[in-house]
Design a protein around this motif. Structure first.
Motif, PDB file in Angstrom:
ATOM      1  N   ASP A  56       7.168   2.315  -1.967  1.00  0.00           N
ATOM      2  CA  ASP A  56       8.324   1.635  -2.509  1.00  0.00           C
ATOM      3  C   ASP A  56       8.465   2.219  -4.025  1.00  0.00           C
ATOM      4  N   THR A  57       9.725   2.419  -4.617  1.00  0.00           N
ATOM      5  CA  THR A  57       9.972   3.051  -5.686  1.00  0.00           C
ATOM      6  C   THR A  57      10.888   1.880  -6.491  1.00  0.00           C
TER       7      THR A  57
ATOM      8  N   MET B  81       0.799  -1.110   0.095  1.00  0.00           N
ATOM      9  CA  MET B  81       0.103   0.087  -0.116  1.00  0.00           C
ATOM     10  C   MET B  81       0.890   1.033  -0.070  1.00  0.00           C
ATOM     11  N   TYR B  82       0.468   2.261  -0.751  1.00  0.00           N
ATOM     12  CA  TYR B  82       0.917   3.623  -0.699  1.00  0.00           C
ATOM     13  C   TYR B  82       0.113   4.622   0.053  1.00  0.00           C
ATOM     14  N   GLU B  83       0.853   5.708   0.427  1.00  0.00           N
ATOM     15  CA  GLU B  83       0.066   6.770   1.251  1.00  0.00           C
ATOM     16  C   GLU B  83       0.086   7.949   0.602  1.00  0.00           C
ATOM     17  N   ILE B  84      -1.095   8.932   0.612  1.00  0.00           N
ATOM     18  CA  ILE B  84      -0.896  10.135   0.141  1.00  0.00           C
ATOM     19  C   ILE B  84      -0.227  11.196   1.016  1.00  0.00           C
ATOM     20  N   THR B  85       0.704  11.875   0.561  1.00  0.00           N
ATOM     21  CA  THR B  85       1.227  12.827   1.565  1.00  0.00           C
ATOM     22  C   THR B  85       0.740  14.122   0.950  1.00  0.00           C
ATOM     23  N   ALA B  86       0.320  14.445  -0.262  1.00  0.00           N
ATOM     24  CA  ALA B  86      -0.077  15.819  -0.456  1.00  0.00           C
ATOM     25  C   ALA B  86      -0.872  15.585  -1.811  1.00  0.00           C
ATOM     26  N   ASN B  87      -1.975  16.338  -2.144  1.00  0.00           N
ATOM     27  CA  ASN B  87      -2.681  16.193  -3.206  1.00  0.00           C
ATOM     28  C   ASN B  87      -3.557  17.577  -3.356  1.00  0.00           C
ATOM     29  N   VAL B  88      -2.880  18.257  -4.360  1.00  0.00           N
ATOM     30  CA  VAL B  88      -2.993  19.683  -4.462  1.00  0.00           C
ATOM     31  C   VAL B  88      -3.756  20.048  -5.943  1.00  0.00           C
ATOM     32  N   CYS B  89      -4.401  21.050  -6.004  1.00  0.00           N
ATOM     33  CA  CYS B  89      -4.984  21.402  -7.570  1.00  0.00           C
ATOM     34  C   CYS B  89      -3.795  22.615  -7.919  1.00  0.00           C
ATOM     35  N   ILE B  90      -3.328  22.334  -9.053  1.00  0.00           N
ATOM     36  CA  ILE B  90      -2.233  23.377  -9.614  1.00  0.00           C
ATOM     37  C   ILE B  90      -2.776  23.909 -10.915  1.00  0.00           C
ATOM     38  N   ALA B  91      -3.852  23.654 -11.453  1.00  0.00           N
ATOM     39  CA  ALA B  91      -4.716  24.156 -12.799  1.00  0.00           C
ATOM     40  C   ALA B  91      -5.841  23.765 -12.511  1.00  0.00           C
TER      41      ALA B  91
END
Length: 236
Positions: free
Chosen positions: A22-23, A1-11
């Motif tokens: 893991d990458t 599982m992955y966890e969101i650390t940021a989610n922002v509108c840029i346009a």
């Protein structure tokens, strides 16, 4: 599982999401992730914009139910993500040449990670959008390359399409990502390069054959043999 650390509108309707996890399976710019969205059957394929040790940055546009749900997610939300899918850009084929990176709309994000990793090469970027309010990441690309912005309505940069910027440009190798009409137009200029295709993907790893396409070298699955393909094998 992955966890969101940021989610922002840029346009308008465009979001930048950073997830932690893991990458190790990410090998090249141009690969993608496939995200499971609760309540929806198919995963959502999203190009990788950038990555580092333990983090991945995605840029996506809200175009349907899946991406609309993604836009409402906040930091701490857990995601089921398949990471490092697809065939990315071959950077070694471009090194030492006069390179132009050509992106259109949501085809721009994977080129950022590419520009970052080609830093020091002779790079120019052409980023195409419909209008000024939709422009994003032009300043970030400028850290690594000369940047030209085109808008269809002329409200920012060059009025017209990416090919209007390319027609008088001195380059001998391109790497591009965007809608198919744009890819066809860039390919039609007759230079050597690599094209990243967008497609509806059923599984994302080649099992369903749902995103197969015909090329000059045979049938290819965009999710596996692509999304990046060499100009010499593309058939429009």
């Amino acid at each position: 599982m992955y966890e969101i650390t940021a989610n922002v509108c840029i346009a308008p309707n465009v979001y930048e999401m950073t997830i932690a996890g893991d990458t190790s399976n990410i090998k090249a710019p141009g690969q993608f992730v496939n995200i499971r969205i609760d309540g929806l059957y198919l995963r959502r394929p999203i190009s990788i914009c950038d990555w580092g040790d333990g983090w991945i940055r995605l840029i996506y546009k809200v175009v349907g139910k899946g991406t609309a749900k993604m836009s409402e997610m906040t930091a701490g939300h857990k995601l089921d993500v398949l990471v490092g899918l697809g065939n990315g850009y071959n950077m070694e084929a471009a090194r030492g040449k006069k390179i132009v990176l050509v992106g259109g709309g949501v085809g721009v994000p994977p080129l950022y990670g590419l520009a970052k990793r080609l830093a020091g090469e002779n790079i120019t970027c052409v980023l195409g959008f419909n209008t000024a309010s939709e422009v994003f990441y032009a300043d970030k690309f400028a850290e690594f390359a000369q940047v030209h912005v085109t808008t269809a309505d002329g409200t920012c940069g060059i009025k017209g399409f990416v090919t209007d910027a390319l027609k008088d440009m001195d380059y001998d190798y391109y790497l591009t990502c965007g809608p198919e009409p744009m890819l066809k137009a860039v390919h039609g200029l007759g230079r050597e390069g690599q094209l990243s295709f967008e497609a509806r993907m059923g599984c994302g790893f080649g099992a369903c054959m749902g995103c197969s396409c015909e090329t000059l070298t045979g049938t290819k699955r965009i999710c596996v043999e692509g999304p990046v393909m060499k100009s010499g094998e593309v058939r429009f």
